[in-house]
Design an enzyme around this catalytic site. Structure first.
Site, PDB file in Angstrom:
ATOM      1  N   SER A  82       0.826  -1.212   0.000  1.00 32.05           N
ATOM      2  CA  SER A  82       0.000   0.000   0.000  1.00 32.05           C
ATOM      3  C   SER A  82       0.858   1.259   0.000  1.00 32.05           C
ATOM      4  O   SER A  82       0.470   2.285  -0.566  1.00 32.05           O
ATOM      5  CB  SER A  82      -0.949   0.000   1.202  1.00 32.05           C
ATOM      6  OG  SER A  82      -0.311   0.378   2.412  1.00 32.05           O
ATOM      7  N   PRO A 140      -1.090   3.768   4.020  1.00 35.68           N
ATOM      8  CA  PRO A 140      -2.234   3.903   3.119  1.00 35.68           C
ATOM      9  C   PRO A 140      -3.291   2.829   3.338  1.00 35.68           C
ATOM     10  O   PRO A 140      -4.494   3.120   3.291  1.00 35.68           O
ATOM     11  CB  PRO A 140      -1.587   3.798   1.736  1.00 35.68           C
ATOM     12  CG  PRO A 140      -0.206   4.330   1.941  1.00 35.68           C
ATOM     13  CD  PRO A 140       0.199   3.849   3.304  1.00 35.68           C
ATOM     14  N   TYR A 141      -2.857   1.581   3.590  1.00 25.07           N
ATOM     15  CA  TYR A 141      -3.841   0.532   3.872  1.00 25.07           C
ATOM     16  C   TYR A 141      -4.709   0.914   5.067  1.00 25.07           C
ATOM     17  O   TYR A 141      -5.952   0.865   5.001  1.00 25.07           O
ATOM     18  CB  TYR A 141      -3.143  -0.798   4.151  1.00 25.07           C
ATOM     19  CG  TYR A 141      -4.033  -1.774   4.887  1.00 25.07           C
ATOM     20  CD1 TYR A 141      -5.109  -2.368   4.238  1.00 25.07           C
ATOM     21  CD2 TYR A 141      -3.824  -2.065   6.234  1.00 25.07           C
ATOM     22  CE1 TYR A 141      -5.959  -3.237   4.920  1.00 25.07           C
ATOM     23  CE2 TYR A 141      -4.662  -2.925   6.910  1.00 25.07           C
ATOM     24  CZ  TYR A 141      -5.718  -3.510   6.258  1.00 25.07           C
ATOM     25  OH  TYR A 141      -6.564  -4.351   6.941  1.00 25.07           O
ATOM     26  N   ALA A 142      -4.077   1.285   6.185  1.00 26.05           N
ATOM     27  CA  ALA A 142      -4.830   1.639   7.384  1.00 26.05           C
ATOM     28  C   ALA A 142      -5.739   2.834   7.129  1.00 26.05           C
ATOM     29  O   ALA A 142      -6.880   2.884   7.612  1.00 26.05           O
ATOM     30  CB  ALA A 142      -3.881   1.928   8.537  1.00 26.05           C
ATOM     31  N   THR A 144      -7.175   3.641   4.332  1.00 25.85           N
ATOM     32  CA  THR A 144      -8.363   3.238   3.578  1.00 25.85           C
ATOM     33  C   THR A 144      -9.423   2.675   4.507  1.00 25.85           C
ATOM     34  O   THR A 144     -10.623   2.886   4.301  1.00 25.85           O
ATOM     35  CB  THR A 144      -8.032   2.188   2.492  1.00 25.85           C
ATOM     36  OG1 THR A 144      -7.608   0.952   3.086  1.00 25.85           O
ATOM     37  CG2 THR A 144      -6.987   2.702   1.516  1.00 25.85           C
TER      38      THR A 144
END
Length: 333
Positions: A82, A140-142, A144
């Site tokens: 991510s 970025p994953y978190a 999202t």
């Protein structure tokens, strides 16, 4: 009861589907098989396609008008990836999820379980968190996941929709019946990297050893994936108790973890005990997106769902090793 599981051919979604089946709930699965596996949906009600495809979601509800809830488990989940590909992650985890919400509400389904993540939390001074703790998503994953929680809460205020966000801590293990497990040959998370190193006879590197924990390594709340799946079943069964249809509350969050913090070094030691094979270990700098971690206080989920985890860290490691040995024959690789 019949439920739509978006992402039901992936690791978490397929295990939730198995737990549903074992509990008398019928899962209907939609998955684009980008990361999911067709083998996991064999002999199940399955539609191949994207969650953003409105015509497909409409057809699923037309074919199954008795669907009473949605489990949204579809997402990309690799933190370092991510960091390298944020646009892809926001497209898949946010933009397409917006489309799914629109399709679901258009079809009159008002119960929605969202697969969120404990990675959105800012760790407390003692590394414990609960559902009221401050949020600080650092990858970025978190982000999202945090964005989607805000989106869903806004949607419950605007539409006929009730949402429970289930914040997962660190899933390990496999379906104890070995129907499904991690689909990737070389997973990038801690347990996957340990298994890869063990099988290859390579050195395992503990990434990040200067965190302010009791031994310098990160801290996690490792929860067996079957316990996680059982929590989904209870959330489906008790949905209207947690969020009554006529009540004023339309959105809630529940942490799904064990309530026990295990450091990476402690987990590696447990892995060595269970595997009972030599494994060389060294220290290394943290990777992009790595965080110190946290573990949860479990009171709210226990009260709301009547649920507590059954399996230990060692059980999760043992089932993961068993699955890793079976995986090539089950997936034909």
């Amino acid at each position: 009861m019949k439920v739509l599981i978006a992402g039901g051919a992936g690791f978490i979604g397929s295990t939730v589907a198995s737990a549903c089946i074992d509990s008398g709930i019928t899962p209907v699965i939609v998955d684009n098989l980008v990361t999911g596996r067709a083998e996991y949906v064999r002999d199940r009600l399955f539609y191949e396609g994207d969650i953003a495809d409105g015509a497909l979601i409409d057809r699923i509800f037309a074919d199954h008008p008795d669907i009473s809830a949605v489990v949204h488990a579809a997402a990309l989940i690799v933190v370092p990836e991510s960091v390298a590909e944020p646009v892809r992650y926001y497209r898949e985890n946010v933009a397409k999820s917006l489309e799914l919400i629109s399709h679901v509400t258009r079809n009159g389904c008002d119960r929605y379980l969202f697969s969120s993540s404990a990675s959105i939390y800012a760790p407390g001074a003692d590394f414990t968190v609960d559902e009221t703790s401050a949020l600080r998503p650092e990858s970025p994953y978190a982000r999202t996941k945090a964005v989607m929680e805000w989106v869903l809460e806004d949607c419950t205020n605007a539409y006929d929709l009730r949402v429970i966000s289930l914040r997962y801590f660190n899933p390990i293990g496999a379906d104890p019946k070995m129907r499904t497990g991690l689909q990737h040959a070389q997973p990038t998370h801690l347990l996957g990297r340990l298994i890869t190193a063990l099988e290859a006879g390579e050195e395992f590197r503990i990434t990040g050893t200067d965190w302010p924990t009791r031994d310098g390594s990160g801290i996690r709340d490792f929860i067996h994936v079957w316990d996680l799946a059982r929590a989904h079943v209870e959330a489906l069964r008790r949905f209207d108790e947690v969020l009554p249809a006529e009540g004023s509350k339309r959105y809630d969050v529940l942490n799904l973890g064990t309530g026990t913090g295990t450091t990476v070094r402690e987990f590696v030691a447990a892995f060595r005990r269970v595997a009972d094979r030599p494994l060389r270990v060294s220290d290394a700098p943290s990777r992009p997106g790595d965080v110190v971690g946290s573990y949860t206080r479990t009171d709210k989920a226990a009260a709301a769902l009547g649920w507590t985890p059954d399996y230990s860290v060692e059980d999760g490691i043992r089932h993961s090793l068993e699955w890793a040995a079976l995986r090539p024959s089950i997936l034909g690789e």
